[in-house]
Scaffold this motif. Structure first.
Motif, PDB file in Angstrom:
ATOM      1  N   GLU A 102       0.587  -1.238   0.004  1.00 25.58           N
ATOM      2  CA  GLU A 102      -0.318  -0.161   0.139  1.00 25.58           C
ATOM      3  C   GLU A 102       0.956   0.884  -0.184  1.00 25.58           C
ATOM      4  O   GLU A 102       0.669   2.146  -0.634  1.00 25.58           O
ATOM      5  CB  GLU A 102      -0.571   0.049   1.286  1.00 25.58           C
ATOM      6  CG  GLU A 102      -1.858   1.660   1.178  1.00 25.58           C
ATOM      7  CD  GLU A 102      -2.893   1.254   0.235  1.00 25.58           C
ATOM      8  OE1 GLU A 102      -3.296   0.192  -0.110  1.00 25.58           O
ATOM      9  OE2 GLU A 102      -3.300   2.939  -0.168  1.00 25.58           O
ATOM     10  N   LYS A 103       1.879   1.232   0.699  1.00 26.02           N
ATOM     11  CA  LYS A 103       2.608   2.775   0.866  1.00 26.02           C
ATOM     12  C   LYS A 103       3.842   2.684  -0.502  1.00 26.02           C
ATOM     13  O   LYS A 103       3.778   3.513  -0.782  1.00 26.02           O
ATOM     14  CB  LYS A 103       3.528   2.628   1.957  1.00 26.02           C
ATOM     15  CG  LYS A 103       4.724   2.982   2.298  1.00 26.02           C
ATOM     16  CD  LYS A 103       5.284   2.572   3.496  1.00 26.02           C
ATOM     17  CE  LYS A 103       6.777   3.722   3.288  1.00 26.02           C
ATOM     18  NZ  LYS A 103       7.857   3.452   4.242  1.00 26.02           N
ATOM     19  N   PHE A 104       3.605   1.190  -0.981  1.00 23.54           N
ATOM     20  CA  PHE A 104       4.993   1.850  -2.356  1.00 23.54           C
ATOM     21  C   PHE A 104       2.990   2.490  -3.204  1.00 23.54           C
ATOM     22  O   PHE A 104       3.680   2.879  -4.225  1.00 23.54           O
ATOM     23  CB  PHE A 104       5.055  -0.071  -2.689  1.00 23.54           C
ATOM     24  CG  PHE A 104       5.406   0.057  -3.756  1.00 23.54           C
ATOM     25  CD1 PHE A 104       7.344   0.423  -4.317  1.00 23.54           C
ATOM     26  CD2 PHE A 104       5.322  -0.127  -5.487  1.00 23.54           C
ATOM     27  CE1 PHE A 104       7.943   0.290  -5.533  1.00 23.54           C
ATOM     28  CE2 PHE A 104       6.120  -0.630  -7.164  1.00 23.54           C
ATOM     29  CZ  PHE A 104       7.472   0.303  -6.858  1.00 23.54           C
ATOM     30  N   MET A 105       2.298   1.591  -3.023  1.00 25.76           N
ATOM     31  CA  MET A 105       1.142   2.253  -4.213  1.00 25.76           C
ATOM     32  C   MET A 105       0.984   4.283  -4.142  1.00 25.76           C
ATOM     33  O   MET A 105       1.016   4.438  -5.051  1.00 25.76           O
ATOM     34  CB  MET A 105      -0.137   1.159  -3.877  1.00 25.76           C
ATOM     35  CG  MET A 105       0.281  -0.029  -4.264  1.00 25.76           C
ATOM     36  SD  MET A 105       0.299  -0.391  -5.972  1.00 25.76           S
ATOM     37  CE  MET A 105      -1.279  -0.203  -6.521  1.00 25.76           C
ATOM     38  N   GLN A 106       1.060   3.939  -2.986  1.00 27.93           N
ATOM     39  CA  GLN A 106       0.611   5.491  -2.621  1.00 27.93           C
ATOM     40  C   GLN A 106       1.999   6.959  -2.978  1.00 27.93           C
ATOM     41  O   GLN A 106       1.604   7.650  -3.396  1.00 27.93           O
ATOM     42  CB  GLN A 106       0.860   5.833  -1.047  1.00 27.93           C
ATOM     43  CG  GLN A 106      -1.240   5.075  -0.723  1.00 27.93           C
ATOM     44  CD  GLN A 106      -2.311   5.267  -1.203  1.00 27.93           C
ATOM     45  OE1 GLN A 106      -2.222   7.287  -2.211  1.00 27.93           O
ATOM     46  NE2 GLN A 106      -2.928   5.017  -1.131  1.00 27.93           N
ATOM     47  N   SER A 107       2.515   6.553  -2.776  1.00 26.78           N
ATOM     48  CA  SER A 107       4.343   6.427  -3.399  1.00 26.78           C
ATOM     49  C   SER A 107       4.153   6.897  -4.997  1.00 26.78           C
ATOM     50  O   SER A 107       4.842   7.601  -5.319  1.00 26.78           O
ATOM     51  CB  SER A 107       5.850   5.858  -2.914  1.00 26.78           C
ATOM     52  OG  SER A 107       5.484   4.898  -3.245  1.00 26.78           O
ATOM     53  N   SER A 108       3.335   6.390  -5.413  1.00 26.54           N
ATOM     54  CA  SER A 108       3.600   6.421  -6.755  1.00 26.54           C
ATOM     55  C   SER A 108       2.874   8.026  -7.459  1.00 26.54           C
ATOM     56  O   SER A 108       3.364   9.082  -8.330  1.00 26.54           O
ATOM     57  CB  SER A 108       2.914   5.770  -8.002  1.00 26.54           C
ATOM     58  OG  SER A 108       1.680   5.821  -7.105  1.00 26.54           O
ATOM     59  N   GLY A 109       2.444   8.993  -6.136  1.00 24.94           N
ATOM     60  CA  GLY A 109       1.687  10.356  -6.412  1.00 24.94           C
ATOM     61  C   GLY A 109       0.778   9.574  -7.628  1.00 24.94           C
ATOM     62  O   GLY A 109      -0.251   9.255  -7.868  1.00 24.94           O
ATOM     63  N   GLU A 110       0.316  11.303  -8.221  1.00 21.03           N
ATOM     64  CA  GLU A 110      -0.178  11.165  -9.788  1.00 21.03           C
ATOM     65  C   GLU A 110      -0.879  10.111 -10.890  1.00 21.03           C
ATOM     66  O   GLU A 110      -0.682   9.813 -11.516  1.00 21.03           O
ATOM     67  CB  GLU A 110      -1.088  12.909 -10.467  1.00 21.03           C
ATOM     68  CG  GLU A 110       1.184  12.736 -10.587  1.00 21.03           C
ATOM     69  CD  GLU A 110       1.340  14.225 -11.000  1.00 21.03           C
ATOM     70  OE1 GLU A 110      -0.187  14.706 -11.242  1.00 21.03           O
ATOM     71  OE2 GLU A 110       1.880  14.888 -11.794  1.00 21.03           O
ATOM     72  N   HIS A 111       1.098   9.684 -11.257  1.00 16.83           N
ATOM     73  CA  HIS A 111       1.224   8.570 -12.098  1.00 16.83           C
ATOM     74  C   HIS A 111       0.551   7.885 -12.273  1.00 16.83           C
ATOM     75  O   HIS A 111       0.950   6.386 -12.863  1.00 16.83           O
ATOM     76  CB  HIS A 111       2.853   9.248 -11.962  1.00 16.83           C
ATOM     77  CG  HIS A 111       3.469   9.988 -12.754  1.00 16.83           C
ATOM     78  ND1 HIS A 111       3.738  10.779 -13.465  1.00 16.83           N
ATOM     79  CD2 HIS A 111       4.410  10.710 -11.967  1.00 16.83           C
ATOM     80  CE1 HIS A 111       3.891  11.650 -13.489  1.00 16.83           C
ATOM     81  NE2 HIS A 111       4.531  12.514 -12.625  1.00 16.83           N
ATOM     82  N   GLY A 112       0.123   7.402 -10.837  1.00 16.65           N
ATOM     83  CA  GLY A 112      -0.173   5.941 -10.705  1.00 16.65           C
ATOM     84  C   GLY A 112       0.687   4.943 -10.571  1.00 16.65           C
ATOM     85  O   GLY A 112       2.286   4.783 -10.967  1.00 16.65           O
ATOM     86  N   VAL A 113       0.679   3.689 -10.780  1.00 12.80           N
ATOM     87  CA  VAL A 113       1.206   2.353 -10.589  1.00 12.80           C
ATOM     88  C   VAL A 113       1.317   1.161 -12.117  1.00 12.80           C
ATOM     89  O   VAL A 113      -0.274   1.426 -12.490  1.00 12.80           O
ATOM     90  CB  VAL A 113       1.144   1.505  -9.825  1.00 12.80           C
ATOM     91  CG1 VAL A 113       2.254  -0.008  -9.559  1.00 12.80           C
ATOM     92  CG2 VAL A 113       1.508   2.388  -8.267  1.00 12.80           C
ATOM     93  N   VAL A 114       2.037   1.091 -12.407  1.00 15.44           N
ATOM     94  CA  VAL A 114       2.108  -0.204 -13.395  1.00 15.44           C
ATOM     95  C   VAL A 114       1.936  -2.113 -13.364  1.00 15.44           C
ATOM     96  O   VAL A 114       3.559  -2.117 -12.381  1.00 15.44           O
ATOM     97  CB  VAL A 114       2.939  -0.276 -15.143  1.00 15.44           C
ATOM     98  CG1 VAL A 114       2.811  -1.566 -15.712  1.00 15.44           C
ATOM     99  CG2 VAL A 114       3.185   1.502 -15.590  1.00 15.44           C
ATOM    100  N   LEU A 115       1.536  -2.495 -13.838  1.00 13.56           N
ATOM    101  CA  LEU A 115       1.350  -4.035 -12.916  1.00 13.56           C
ATOM    102  C   LEU A 115       1.655  -5.044 -13.923  1.00 13.56           C
ATOM    103  O   LEU A 115       1.239  -4.992 -14.844  1.00 13.56           O
ATOM    104  CB  LEU A 115      -0.221  -4.259 -12.032  1.00 13.56           C
ATOM    105  CG  LEU A 115       0.084  -5.354 -11.606  1.00 13.56           C
ATOM    106  CD1 LEU A 115       0.744  -4.683  -9.854  1.00 13.56           C
ATOM    107  CD2 LEU A 115      -1.780  -6.057 -11.297  1.00 13.56           C
ATOM    108  N   MET A 116       2.935  -5.547 -13.653  1.00 13.38           N
ATOM    109  CA  MET A 116       2.873  -6.882 -14.187  1.00 13.38           C
ATOM    110  C   MET A 116       2.803  -8.218 -13.871  1.00 13.38           C
ATOM    111  O   MET A 116       3.825  -8.445 -12.610  1.00 13.38           O
ATOM    112  CB  MET A 116       4.339  -6.600 -14.972  1.00 13.38           C
ATOM    113  CG  MET A 116       4.772  -7.567 -16.130  1.00 13.38           C
ATOM    114  SD  MET A 116       5.701  -7.236 -17.002  1.00 13.38           S
ATOM    115  CE  MET A 116       6.239  -8.731 -17.634  1.00 13.38           C
TER     116      MET A 116
END
Lengths: 528, 528
Positions: B293-307
Motif C-alpha cells: 500500500e505504501k509503495f502504491m501511494q508513493s507513486s503519486g499522481e502517476h500511479g502504478v503499472v502492474l506486471m
C-alpha cells in the motif's frame, strides 16, 4: 451482487428509482390477439417498476384497450381496421377441410393457405406501416417524446420499422416471426434436428421425416423471400437506406425475449442475445369466485376437466361441439367449458358452460385433472406451470407443433379435430384421467420449468432495463449476417480450396505422365 | 420466486440445507495449473454451501494441495507425475523461436508443435486413465461413496471417463477441450464468423482470413480425430461400450459452465445447456499489505503499472526481461512486477520485484493504471472486472487470441514478445497511460461484465445444484450428435432432392424432345 439476486433490487420502490433517473420511456408495439395477453402482463410489470409506456394500437383493436392506468395509447390504422375476429372462424373452417385430406394434398393446401394468409396479412401490415411512416405529424410526435426503447412483438413488423425509423434500441417479446419460430431468423438451425414450424415433426427424425422437414424449410424460405420481404421493399427504399431489407432489420434486434423454455421446446442452437422467458404470465393460483369454487368442490374425488380454446376461436363447428359434449356427459368428472356458441343438445348435467374463466387459477386448483386445450403457448405454459396434463385439440398455426411437444414428453394426448368422434374423445380423456404417467410427466416438466435462478418475468424486466442502461447490446450481436449467404456457409472458401487441391493433383498427374513419357521414350531409344 | 432472486436463498445457512437433505457429494476432477485457480474458488463456494467435495489429484501436483478444510483429496497417478513446470519454460523457448518465423512457416511449425504436445499430453493422460480404471480397489471405493455429480475441467478427459464409468451426471467448468474453445464440440460454429482457437483472427474476416480460419479448423479436426481420439480408443473399448468414443462422451455433459463472457468473447452460437460464468473468481479489492500500500501511494499522481505472467511461466528469457525492465525504468510511474528470475541489470528504482502479488486486489486499487499481462483468461477477466487497460505479452496457447479480443474492443495493446524492443514497450505503455480511450473502453467492458441478474459465482453454484436436483439435464441435450455427420449437415436429404429434381428435369427434356421429334416428323410427312 455476490450472494444476492437482482430480485431484491426489483422490490425497491419506483420512487427511489425515479429519483435516480432510472425510469424510462418505452414505446410498445404489440400484436393483437393472444400475443397481447402476455405482452400486457409484461407492461403491467414494467409500469410497476415505474417506466412510462406508450402503446401503439388500432382504434378497432380486438383486445388492446385505449389508455389504461398502466399505459397511454396512440391510435393508428392497423390490421384490425380491415380484419375482424370472424376471419379466424373462416380460417378454422378452411383448415378443418384441409386436414381431412391425405398428407400430400394437405401439405400443398397448407402451403397455399399459409402463402395467401401471409400475402393478406403482410399486405395490410405494409400498407398500414406506409401510412404511419408517411404521417409526418405522428412521426414528429414520436420523435419528440425521446423514447429510450422500442419493445415489440415482431410477429408483425411495424415495431421493427418504427424502431429503425426512430433509431432506438429494440427488444422483442417474441415467439413467431415471418414464417415461424423466431430462432430461424437469428440462430443456426440445422434442419436435420431442428423441426420447422408447421412440419409437425420432432427433433428425432427418420430419413423421410428429414426430407419432409427440408421441404417445409424450403417453402418457408420461398414465402419469406418471395412473398413477405418484397411487400415491404418499396416502403423501405423510401424511408431507409435502399441497400437494406426487412430481414436485416428484423435480425438486428438488441435482445430477443423468447417465449420458449426447453422444458417444452426441443433443444436447439441459440444466440447470446436470446433470453428465455416462457410462462412469465403464470402465477400461483388465486381463490376462485364462490360459484366456481362450489362447482369445483361438488366434483368430489373425481375432480374437474377444464376446456378452453383460447382468445381467437369462440366455438367449433356444431357437429364437433356435439361430439365433445357427448363425451363429457359420459365422464364421472365435472367439466367447465369456456364456450360462446349455441348450447349443444348432447350437453350433460356435469358440464358448466361459461363465457369466460380464470384459466390460470382454475389450472392451479387442486381439483383440476385434465386441461382440454387448443394448444396455444399461453395455455400450455400455464398447464406446465401448474402440472396439469393436456388433451390437445389443435386448430390453427403452431398449435399442432405445440401439442406434439407435450406429447413427445408423455404429458399430453392429441386428437385430430377435423375427424374426431365421441368415442375417441372419451377414450383419450379416460386415458389421461386414469393413467398416472401423464400427470407425473407434467409434474416433472412443472418442477423443471419453475427451477430458475430468476423468474421469467423478473428476467424479462432485467434484460429490458439492461438494454436501456447500456444503450443497446452491440457486443452481443454476431457478425453472421453481415456476410452474403455463400460466405456465411463458407462456400467461397471451400471452392477456392477445392480448386487449389484440384490444380495440385492435376500438376502431380501432369508431371508423373511427363516423367513416365520421357522414361518410356528413353527406354525405347535404348532398345532402338 | 417472483420479485426475489435466488441470491437470498444462497445466504441460508448450510445447516438448514443439510437438514433438508440438500447437501450432496461431488467428485471433482480438475486440471492443474492456471485452471485450478478458478476451480478452487468454485470449490470453496460449494463447500460454503455445505457440499462434500472429493478432489482427484496427483501427489506431485503443481498447485492442488492435499486435503484442505474445503475438500478431501484422493491421490492417483496423473500427468504431473511425468511432467513438471519446467516443461512450459522449454515450450516457451520453442514458441518464441517459432514466432520469429514468417507466417507460413509459423503456421506449419505451430501445428507440428500442437500435434506433438497433444500426442505427449493425451498420451500420458490416456495411460493414467487406464491405470485408474484398471484399479478395481479405487473404482470400488469411488462407487461406494455414491457421489451425486462429477464436476470436471474437460481440458483433460479423465473426469469425463470417470463420470461415464460411474454413471453420474457431469458438469464442466470449461474453457478448452480437445483442440480449442469448448463451443466447437457442442454448438454449431460456422467458421465464416467464428474464429478457431489459435487462428489469431477476429469475427470480421476478409476472404483470405476466412481461408486461414478454415485451414486452422481442418488442422484442429485432423488433430482431434487422428491424434487425440485414437489414444483413448483401446481404453474405451475395454471399459465402455465398444461403439462409443471419447468425443461422444465429451459432448454428453449435462451442463457446460463456460468460462466466457460475450463482453470479451466474440458473439457466436451457443446451446441451451451452456451457462456463462466467466470471471467468477473476481471480487471487490481487499486492502493491501502495508508495504505494498505504501509503495502504491508513493507513486503519486502517476500511479502504478502492474506486471504478471501467470502461474505457469516464472520468467522470460533474460534478454527480453532486460528490455522490459529498461522500458519500465523510463516511466514516471511506479511498477510492481511479479518476477522470479535473476535481477535484470536495467532495473529502475521505480520497479519493485515480488515473488507473489495479490493480483485481484492490486488491479482493484485506484492507483493502478495499466496491467502488463501474458493474456491468460483469469488475469484478463480480473482486468475487465476492475476496468484496467492491458498491455498483452502473449506467450503460449490461447493467450494470443485472448489479447486480440481486448484489442478488438480498444481496451488493450499487444506486443510480439519474441521480437520486442525497449522502445516498443515504452511506446505501447505511454500510449496506454496517456490515451484515455483505452481506460474508457475497459471501463465500459467492466460495466457490461458486472451487469448480471446473478453473479457468475452464484450462477455456477445454482446450475451445479440444478443438475443434482434434477438428476441431469436430459431435456437440454440436443439430438444433433446422434446423427452421422452427413445427416447432421443434411447431405443425404439434399442429395435425394437433387436426384429427384434431376430425374424430373431429365423427364421433361425427354418428353419435350419426343414431342418435338414427333411434330417434326408429322410436319415432314405433311410436306412430303
Amino acid at each position: 451482487m455476490q450472494g444476492r439476486g437482482r430480485g431484491e433490487d426489483m422490490q425497491q420502490g419506483a420512487q427511489a428509482r425515479f429519483e435516480a433517473g432510472l425510469l424510462r420511456k418505452i414505446l410498445v408495439v404489440p400484436v393483437d390477439g393472444s400475443h397481447w395477453v402476455n405482452m400486457e402482463i409484461l407492461l403491467k410489470h414494467l409500469h410497476y417498476r415505474g417506466h412510462q409506456l406508450t402503446v401503439i394500437r388500432s382504434k378497432s383493436s380486438w383486445y388492446i384497450q385505449e389508455s389504461t392506468p398502466h399505459y397511454t395509447s396512440i391510435n393508428v390504422k392497423l390490421m384490425e381496421d380491415e380484419v375482424d375476429l370472424s376471419f379466424y372462424e373462416k380460417l378454422l373452417q378452411r383448415t378443418l377441410d384441409i386436414r381431412r385430406k391425405g398428407p400430400v394434398l394437405q401439405f400443398l393446401h397448407q402451403q397455399m393457405e399459409m402463402s395467401s394468409m401471409q400475402m393478406l396479412g403482410h399486405g395490410i401490415c405494409a400498407k398500414m406501416a406506409a401510412l404511419m411512416l408517411n404521417n409526418s405529424v405522428l412521426m414528429t410526435q414520436l420523435k419528440d417524446v425521446q423514447f429510450d426503447l422500442v419493445l415489440t412483438d415482431p410477429g408483425l413488423p411495424i415495431g421493427v420499422l418504427l424502431a429503425h425509423y426512430l433509431h432506438l434500441p429494440m427488444v422483442y417479446n417474441v415467439r413467431w416471426i415471418n414464417t415461424g419460430d423466431g430462432h430461424f431468423i437469428i440462430a443456426p438451425s440445422p434442419i436435420s434436428f431442428v423441426p420447422v414450424t408447421g412440419s409437425m415433426l420432432g427433433d428425432r427424425m427418420e430419413f423421410l421425416q428429414r426430407v419432409q422437414n427440408l421441404l417445409h424449410y424450403v417453402m418457408g424460405f420461398l414465402q419469406e423471400h418471395f412473398i413477405i420481404l418484397p411487400l415491404y421493399q418499396e416502403l423501405i427504399s423510401r424511408h431507409f437506406s435502399p441497400a437494406t431489407d426487412l430481414l436485416s432489420m428484423q435480425r438486428s434486434a438488441d435482445l430477443w425475449l423468447m417465449r420458449a423454455d426447453f422444458v417444452f421446446e426441443f433443444p436447439r442452437p441459440t444466440m447470446p442475445n436470446v433470453v428465455y422467458v416462457a410462462g412469465f404470465q403464470c402465477r400461483p393460483a388465486q381463490p376462485l369466485p364462490a360459484d366456481l369454487e362450489k362447482f369445483m368442490q361438488s366434483s368430489g374425488e373425481h375432480g374437474v376437466v377444464l376446456m378452453s380454446l383460447g382468445t381467437l376461436i369462440s366455438a367449433l363447428p356444431m357437429e364437433i361441439t356435439e361430439r365433445i359434449a357427448a363425451a363429457f356427459a359420459r365422464l364421472p368428472q365435472n367439466v367447465i367449458w369456456r364456450y360462446m356458441g349455441e348450447k349443444p343438445s348432447t350437453l350433460g348435467n356435469n358440464t358448466l358452460l361459461v363465457d369466460w374463466l380464470p384459466q390460470n387459477d382454475l389450472l392451479g386448483h387442486p381439483k383440476t385433472r385434465v386441461f382440454v386445450a387448443h394448444g396455444g403457448t399461453n395455455g400450455l405454459y400455464e398447464a406446465i406451470y401448474h402440472g396439469v396434463p393436456v388433451l390437445g385439440l389443435p386448430l390453427l398455426f403452431d398449435q399442432f407443433d405445440n401439442v406434439l411437444r407435450l406429447q413427445a414428453r408423455g404429458a399430453a394426448r392429441a386428437l385430430e379435430v377435423a375427424t374426431l368422434s365421441t368415442e375417441e374423445v372419451l377414450e383419450a380423456l379416460q386415458d389421461l384421467l386414469e393413467n398416472p404417467s401423464y400427470r407425473s410427466s407434467m409434474e416433472r416438466l412443472s418442477r423443471l420449468h419453475r427451477d430458475w435462478p430468476l423468474s421469467p418475468l423478473d428476467s424479462a424486466t432485467f434484460w429490458i432495463e439492461y438494454v436501456i442502461r447500456n444503450k443497446g447490446t452491440a457486443h452481443l450481436r454476431s457478425e453472421a449476417y453481415s456476410l452474403p449467404w455463400y460466405s456465411y456457409h463458407s462456400l467461397d472458401v471451400v471452392t477456392l480450396l477445392l480448386v487449389v487441391i484440384g490444380i495440385f493433383l492435376w500438376a502431380i498427374v501432369y508431371v508423373c505422365r511427363k516423367l513416365c513419357h520421357r522414361t518410356c521414350q528413353k527406354n525405347k531409344s535404348k532398345r532402338d
